[in-house]
Design an enzyme around this catalytic site. Structure first.
Site, mmCIF file in Angstrom:
data_model
loop_
_atom_site.group_PDB
_atom_site.id
_atom_site.type_symbol
_atom_site.label_atom_id
_atom_site.label_comp_id
_atom_site.label_asym_id
_atom_site.label_seq_id
_atom_site.Cartn_x
_atom_site.Cartn_y
_atom_site.Cartn_z
ATOM 1 N N GLY A 46 -83.617 -67.172 -28.034
ATOM 2 C CA GLY A 46 -84.428 -65.970 -28.039
ATOM 3 C C GLY A 46 -84.636 -65.522 -29.465
ATOM 4 N N GLY A 169 -83.854 -74.161 -28.676
ATOM 5 C CA GLY A 169 -82.705 -74.517 -29.504
ATOM 6 C C GLY A 169 -81.577 -75.136 -28.709
ATOM 7 N N MET A 170 -81.082 -74.423 -27.728
ATOM 8 C CA MET A 170 -79.969 -74.920 -26.946
ATOM 9 C C MET A 170 -80.460 -75.714 -25.744
ATOM 10 S SD MET A 170 -77.786 -73.746 -28.866
ATOM 11 C CE MET A 170 -76.121 -73.248 -28.568
ATOM 12 N N GLU A 189 -91.413 -76.837 -19.648
ATOM 13 C CA GLU A 189 -91.456 -75.980 -20.858
ATOM 14 C C GLU A 189 -92.908 -75.560 -21.080
ATOM 15 O OE1 GLU A 189 -89.439 -74.732 -23.654
ATOM 16 O OE2 GLU A 189 -91.448 -73.990 -24.155
ATOM 17 N N ARG A 194 -93.328 -77.589 -28.213
ATOM 18 C CA ARG A 194 -91.881 -77.787 -28.080
ATOM 19 C C ARG A 194 -91.573 -79.106 -27.364
ATOM 20 N NH1 ARG A 194 -89.677 -71.841 -27.731
ATOM 21 N NH2 ARG A 194 -90.430 -71.292 -29.808
ATOM 22 N N ASN A 235 -94.841 -73.916 -16.493
ATOM 23 C CA ASN A 235 -93.925 -72.799 -16.308
ATOM 24 C C ASN A 235 -93.017 -73.069 -15.117
ATOM 25 O OD1 ASN A 235 -92.891 -70.127 -15.448
ATOM 26 N ND2 ASN A 235 -94.121 -69.449 -17.210
ATOM 27 N N ALA A 236 -91.714 -72.861 -15.296
ATOM 28 C CA ALA A 236 -90.772 -73.153 -14.217
ATOM 29 C C ALA A 236 -91.075 -72.339 -12.960
ATOM 30 C CB ALA A 236 -89.345 -72.882 -14.683
ATOM 31 N N CYS A 406 -67.355 -81.646 -30.828
ATOM 32 C CA CYS A 406 -66.387 -82.418 -30.068
ATOM 33 C C CYS A 406 -65.389 -81.481 -29.404
ATOM 34 C CB CYS A 406 -65.660 -83.356 -31.036
ATOM 35 S SG CYS A 406 -64.513 -84.421 -30.211
ATOM 36 N N GLY A 488 -76.109 -64.930 -25.501
ATOM 37 C CA GLY A 488 -76.322 -65.730 -24.302
ATOM 38 C C GLY A 488 -76.905 -64.953 -23.141
HETATM 39 N N1 LIG Z 1 -74.913 -72.569 -21.404
HETATM 40 C C1 LIG Z 1 -74.699 -72.484 -22.658
HETATM 41 O O1 LIG Z 1 -73.758 -73.041 -23.175
HETATM 42 C C2 LIG Z 1 -75.604 -71.728 -23.482
HETATM 43 C C3 LIG Z 1 -75.392 -71.715 -24.845
HETATM 44 C C4 LIG Z 1 -76.268 -71.048 -25.622
HETATM 45 C C5 LIG Z 1 -77.326 -70.420 -25.053
HETATM 46 N N2 LIG Z 1 -77.483 -70.384 -23.712
HETATM 47 C C6 LIG Z 1 -78.577 -69.654 -23.097
HETATM 48 O O2 LIG Z 1 -79.610 -70.547 -22.742
HETATM 49 C C7 LIG Z 1 -80.852 -69.899 -22.928
HETATM 50 C C8 LIG Z 1 -81.757 -70.749 -23.780
HETATM 51 O O3 LIG Z 1 -81.250 -70.840 -25.102
HETATM 52 P P1 LIG Z 1 -82.144 -71.535 -26.198
HETATM 53 O O4 LIG Z 1 -81.372 -71.514 -27.471
HETATM 54 O O5 LIG Z 1 -82.624 -72.813 -25.708
HETATM 55 O O6 LIG Z 1 -83.324 -70.492 -26.296
HETATM 56 P P2 LIG Z 1 -84.754 -70.781 -26.902
HETATM 57 O O7 LIG Z 1 -85.454 -69.471 -26.926
HETATM 58 O O8 LIG Z 1 -84.599 -71.549 -28.141
HETATM 59 O O9 LIG Z 1 -85.428 -71.730 -25.828
HETATM 60 C C9 LIG Z 1 -85.743 -71.317 -24.530
HETATM 61 C C10 LIG Z 1 -86.954 -72.081 -24.083
HETATM 62 O O10 LIG Z 1 -87.279 -71.688 -22.757
HETATM 63 C C11 LIG Z 1 -88.689 -71.698 -22.668
HETATM 64 N N3 LIG Z 1 -89.142 -70.861 -21.543
HETATM 65 C C12 LIG Z 1 -89.309 -69.530 -21.538
HETATM 66 N N4 LIG Z 1 -89.791 -69.131 -20.352
HETATM 67 C C13 LIG Z 1 -89.925 -70.243 -19.593
HETATM 68 C C14 LIG Z 1 -90.384 -70.463 -18.264
HETATM 69 N N5 LIG Z 1 -90.798 -69.470 -17.488
HETATM 70 N N6 LIG Z 1 -90.396 -71.736 -17.806
HETATM 71 C C15 LIG Z 1 -89.973 -72.770 -18.591
HETATM 72 N N7 LIG Z 1 -89.531 -72.588 -19.848
HETATM 73 C C16 LIG Z 1 -89.499 -71.338 -20.346
HETATM 74 C C17 LIG Z 1 -89.124 -71.172 -24.020
HETATM 75 O O11 LIG Z 1 -90.480 -71.475 -24.295
HETATM 76 C C18 LIG Z 1 -88.155 -71.831 -24.958
HETATM 77 O O12 LIG Z 1 -88.621 -73.017 -25.497
HETATM 78 C C19 LIG Z 1 -80.547 -68.554 -23.544
HETATM 79 O O13 LIG Z 1 -80.549 -67.564 -22.546
HETATM 80 C C20 LIG Z 1 -79.199 -68.737 -24.094
HETATM 81 O O14 LIG Z 1 -78.475 -67.535 -24.165
HETATM 82 C C21 LIG Z 1 -76.664 -71.054 -22.927
#
Ligand SMILES: NC(=O)c1ccc[n+]([C@@H]2O[C@H](COP(=O)([O-])OP(=O)(O)OC[C@H]3O[C@@H](n4cnc5c(N)ncnc54)[C@H](O)[C@@H]3O)[C@@H](O)[C@H]2O)c1
Ligand SMILES: NC(=O)c1ccc[n+]([C@@H]2O[C@H](COP(=O)([O-])OP(=O)(O)OC[C@H]3O[C@@H](n4cnc5c(N)ncnc54)[C@H](O)[C@@H]3O)[C@@H](O)[C@H]2O)c1
Lengths: 551, 551
Positions: A46, A169-170, A189, A194, A235-236, A406, A488
């Site tokens: 975000g 990113g994640m 996505e 992306r 879009n999901a 790791c 998160g």
């Molecule tokens: N499980 C974990 O270990 C973990 C770790 C870090 C982050 N997260 C969470 O995972 C989420 C994503 O993190 P990130 O770093 O990838 O964020 P990000 O913003 O870098 O990527 C999220 C992606 O989701 C896409 N997106 C948004 N709306 C969408 C939709 N309706 N349909 C499909 N895709 C859509 C965006 O375009 C973006 O590319 C965050 O909520 C983050 O807090 C989880």
């Protein structure tokens, strides 16, 4: 102006390697190859920022360069606000990001202070300068899918299809984590660029032209039992209901869109119009985002009903959908589908395991490969780890400063930290190594919708633990320590702490590494033992973790 | 069983003076002469506890006795949950009390976890073992009334009547603080025994038979311009409206009932019935408490309208009344009557001043008197301080371990900490001296209804500061450090940090005192300079406080 990128090599701009390390890791977080939106200092997740704005970034850089070996810089939500005379053995940097007094700790109130320039969202590793690009989450995601395979598919994802969303990113780690487990992965996505970027980076195998093409590819690789990942621009909230309508059989469903912040989740509709709407009318954008989230979440529940293994991937999609009015819990108040932590990760936490990591300040990939080798030598019997290193070397590109993640546990981290320090001392790597971890770790986070969901004793929301974690790391000799709110799962929904220590090769540093890398996973053992987890109690007894009241 | 009381003298039960100090201060908090409800380990401020329960108290004591000189004990909401190997120079104790993830940080959710035995309310100094009985708040209250006198009554309260309520742990300081400023004070308190106790302790001059008697006494001493305090057994929500109905002219009105927790504020009605109701039907009790609070608060507003100087004394009465639906703000969103901090204390905070304090581990009052003498010698030109020490020696009884509270600022604290350490080194006092402060200090608390109300830049709710304060004190060499939620104004409404350092007389300790006692008030200067207070900026410049971005 030149874009920011971590300096490589052994020339110091700061007065200590510790301050230099903080500076390079800050630069590395912002490196346009690493960060999500360079101009806005947004690293990942975000709007997770590394500094409040470019002016404050410059002040931080200048302050680090001038920092004496016994001084400590204080960072308040991405702004350097003070320098203290402390000790050579004390942290060089102390960070607190995004924290609000609880009753004011809402997204709306935060956004207002953010607009006023008083705060910054630090996510987890963005604002604490230990983000290492998508690899950071990769092993966690890999371990989670491996656990899913173990629990539901006899140890392999070969012959299964996973549907998920998000290539940021994640979230961008998902397709690679699935294919490393030999499964087929379809990722949705909305931002076309992306999808293309992830193909270029090697995280994604192929972009599909449209849904029929995507499904044809899925079927082909599933039948061949070959690991393959397919990206679909869309879009999901639109695509998942389509899959259901077509009766397409999904084996595993999850998502990692940035649903934790309604301004980051993209609602259905033409993508350009949607992005324009976010600028013009954020209130309406949020309303639409919530509508789409509810649709998306309902589709996951329906796929689960149709037989898929469903899991929440730590983005608070369920929590947001619930706020919107969707029924996401059963009659006992349990979520209809589990979060990945209680479902798959908690046993690892009980052993003090979590996303441990290191980065080479030299910038030289050879340093990481040398450490990989030492890792395999140090833990010769750990098959899972050997498999991870082999796959990581083959498939994980280095982005920014070369790094390795790791998952190591209590005892292992201390042991390996000393091995790394020794490699530095002996000159087997060419510069000091930064050692840290995600805030999503065994003893560093309270997050009732994610890491601490469904704790055995009901202590999900107790936030004393991450605060103790930060204080304990500070007392043990870490080089920078941070405390954040809202990582998160959005502002107000989590409290968490980060720590970093730099292996400089000195004997004094070895003593500090010994303590910090015992303290830090030790907090996970304390926390889970206190909550009543038998495994954590066993670990405490076997490995001599001191718990008062047990004598 | 014998009741807990701090051990006196120079015999150690622990392996270091630092651990012994923590143990004695814990014992001192619980000493029946010091604590409010001994059996329930409640020290002050509603239900502020020193340990979770008696079993956990015993575990803490045992753990402190066994603690090695390089170990650190972790305390989570009044329970010892871990022991870490750290360093001799690190804190011996790290404490986190009552902290919840913000979105769960409500009184109701906390009460539930408290009932389950998972948490404890630590208030400010109760759970962090640096409470020193009512004297702790006395100088703060004295300084506040002195500021009221300066601002509104030409420097003295002689010839004025102050009406207030509450004679508990902190509130009990009010009558003495008013009479030290030569004013007349009428205090209303529903529990008759508390009124009698304060007369016995010398904090209150006289108990009135009834309201007419009380008012006759007020008029008599007001006319004679003699400082005199009168206690009246009754409920503020009943008595204040009566005063209004009679048209009685009040000069100053405030209150310090424990309104921050609806289970601690006593609603109107027969006192025995009210206390029974709290046991039988807490929900109904809370409802009635809120009704009384609204009536009480409205009466204060009406007295202000009638010409009285009104101030909130940090118990969140206004906030609670507002939740109940009372209009307590003007059209600009400002409270109708100010909190004591923005009204009177903030300029002191800008100079790094706050309720600094020390206690004699020997138990010998002579140690405190020796330090009093050193204080007057160290700051010979400070008239306010000389007056405070003179009045304190004459009027403030020692309760529990002898102690002294004294508001000192940036520079002064460091200077005087070294003087104390020197007295210990030279054997001029008979044992080490504990040095600490309230959490209500210049740089250690975010509390938008109290300490950080109405900040210049709107950053009232930013909680990064107290977290940085705790980390910075930990890094600087404090002996115990704490982080709490909800002190003073109730769960969710504040975030704050405590610190203690023990002057043992060693040269090494002198170096740590130098840093900690600079860092700690320095946080107040950083915080207020960052918020734009001119005075804090001046202090920073004049006294060499390093603020990045200013070079
Ligand atoms: N499980 C974990 O270990 C973990 C770790 C870090 C982050 N997260 C969470 O995972 C989420 C994503 O993190 P990130 O770093 O990838 O964020 P990000 O913003 O870098 O990527 C999220 C992606 O989701 C896409 N997106 C948004 N709306 C969408 C939709 N309706 N349909 C499909 N895709 C859509 C965006 O375009 C973006 O590319 C965050 O909520 C983050 O807090 C989880
Ligand atoms: N301003 C400050 O510096 C400061 C410092 C600490 C605490 N406080 C706040 O002040 C309040 C009091 O603290 P305390 O330690 O004295 O608490 P306490 O519980 O020891 O005492 C409060 C007293 O108020 C009395 N009381 C309750 N309802 C009443 C009513 N309706 N009318 C009259 N009296 C009533 C109680 O019987 C009790 O004796 C708390 O809310 C606390 O958080 C303020």
């Amino acid at each position: 102006a030149e874009m920011v990128r971590a300096q490589h090599g052994t020339t110091l701009r700061c007065k200590t390697w510790e301050a230099e390390a903080a500076l390079r890791m800050l630069e590395n977080n912002l490196d346009p190859a690493v960060s999500l939106v360079y101009d806005e200092l947004i690293v990942y997740g975000g709007a997770g920022r590394a500094a409040r704005n470019w002016k404050e970034y410059q002040t931080i850089v200048r302050t680090l360069k001038n920092l004496e070996p016994d001084e400590t810089m204080l960072v308040q939500s991405g702004k350097a606000v003070g320098v203290l005379r402390t000790w050579a053995h004390a942290p060089r940097v102390l960070i607190a990001n995004s924290n609000l007094v609880p009753a004011w700790s809402t997204q709306e109130y935060f956004d207002e202070l953010d607009r006023l320039g008083l705060m910054m969202y630090g996510q987890m590793t963005a604002g604490s300068w230990i983000y290492i690009a998508t690899q950071g989450i990769l092993q966690g995601t890999y371990e989670t899918f491996a656990a899913v395979a173990d629990k539901h598919f006899a140890g392999t994802l070969a012959g299964t299809v996973t549907v998920t969303a998000g290539l940021g990113g994640m979230s961008g780690a998902q397709p690679l984590a699935v294919t490393m487990n030999d499964g087929v992965c379809l990722v949705i996505e909305p931002i076309d660029e992306r999808v293309k970027q992830k193909v270029r980076e090697g995280y994604l195998d192929e972009q599909a032209r449209d849904l029929p093409h995507a499904l044809a590819l899925c079927e082909q690789y599933k039948a061949a039992r070959i690991g393959w990942s397919i990206g679909l621009t869309g879009n999901a909230a639109t695509v998942l209901p389509e899959l259901l309508a077509q009766g397409y059989k999904v084996d595993i469903v999850t998502d990692q869109t940035s649903a934790h912040d309604l301004l980051d989740y993209l609602p259905e509709g033409d993508i350009d119009a949607v992005l324009q709407l976010r600028k013009d009318d954020p209130v309406e954008f949020r309303r639409q985002a919530l509508q789409s989230i509810m649709k998306h979440c309902q589709a996951i529940i329906d796929m689960q009903t149709a037989g898929a293994v469903a899991l929440d991937y730590g983005n608070n999609l369920r929590g947001q959908a619930e706020k919107g009015g969707l029924k996401v819990r059963d009659e006992h108040g349990q979520f209809l589908y589990p979060g990945f932590v209680p479902g798959y990760i908690r046993p690892l936490f009980c052993e003090g395991k979590g996303p441990f990591r290191w980065a080479a300040l030299s910038g030289d990939p050879a340093d990481i490969l040398r450490i990989d080798r030492a890792l395999l030598e140090t833990f010769p019997d750990n098959k899972m780890l050997a498999r991870w290193i082999e796959k990581a070397q083959a498939k994980v590109p280095f982005i920014g400063l070369p790094a390795r993640v790791c998952w190591l546990g209590y005892g292992e981290r201390e042991k390996f930290g000393l091995v790394i320090n020794d490699l530095v001392a002996r000159g087997e790597v060419s510069a000091p190594i930064v050692i840290g971890r995600d805030h999503l770790d065994c003893g560093s986070v309270a997050s009732p919708n994610r890491e601490s969901e469904g704790m055995l004793d009901g202590s999900d929301a107790v936030a004393d633990w991450p605060l103790l974690n930060a204080l304990a790391n500070c007392a043990s000799g870490a080089d920078w320590v941070s405390l954040h709110n809202g990582g998160g799962v959005g502002i107000g929904n989590s409290t968490h702490s980060g720590m970093v220590i730099v292996a400089t090769g000195t004997p004094e540093k070895a003593e500090r590494l010994r303590r910090v890398l015992t303290t830090d996973p030790g907090m996970g053992v304390f926390r889970h033992a206190d909550a009543g987890y038998e495994l954590a109690r066993q670990v405490a007894e076997e490995r001599g973790v001191k718990i008062p009241g047990w004598e």
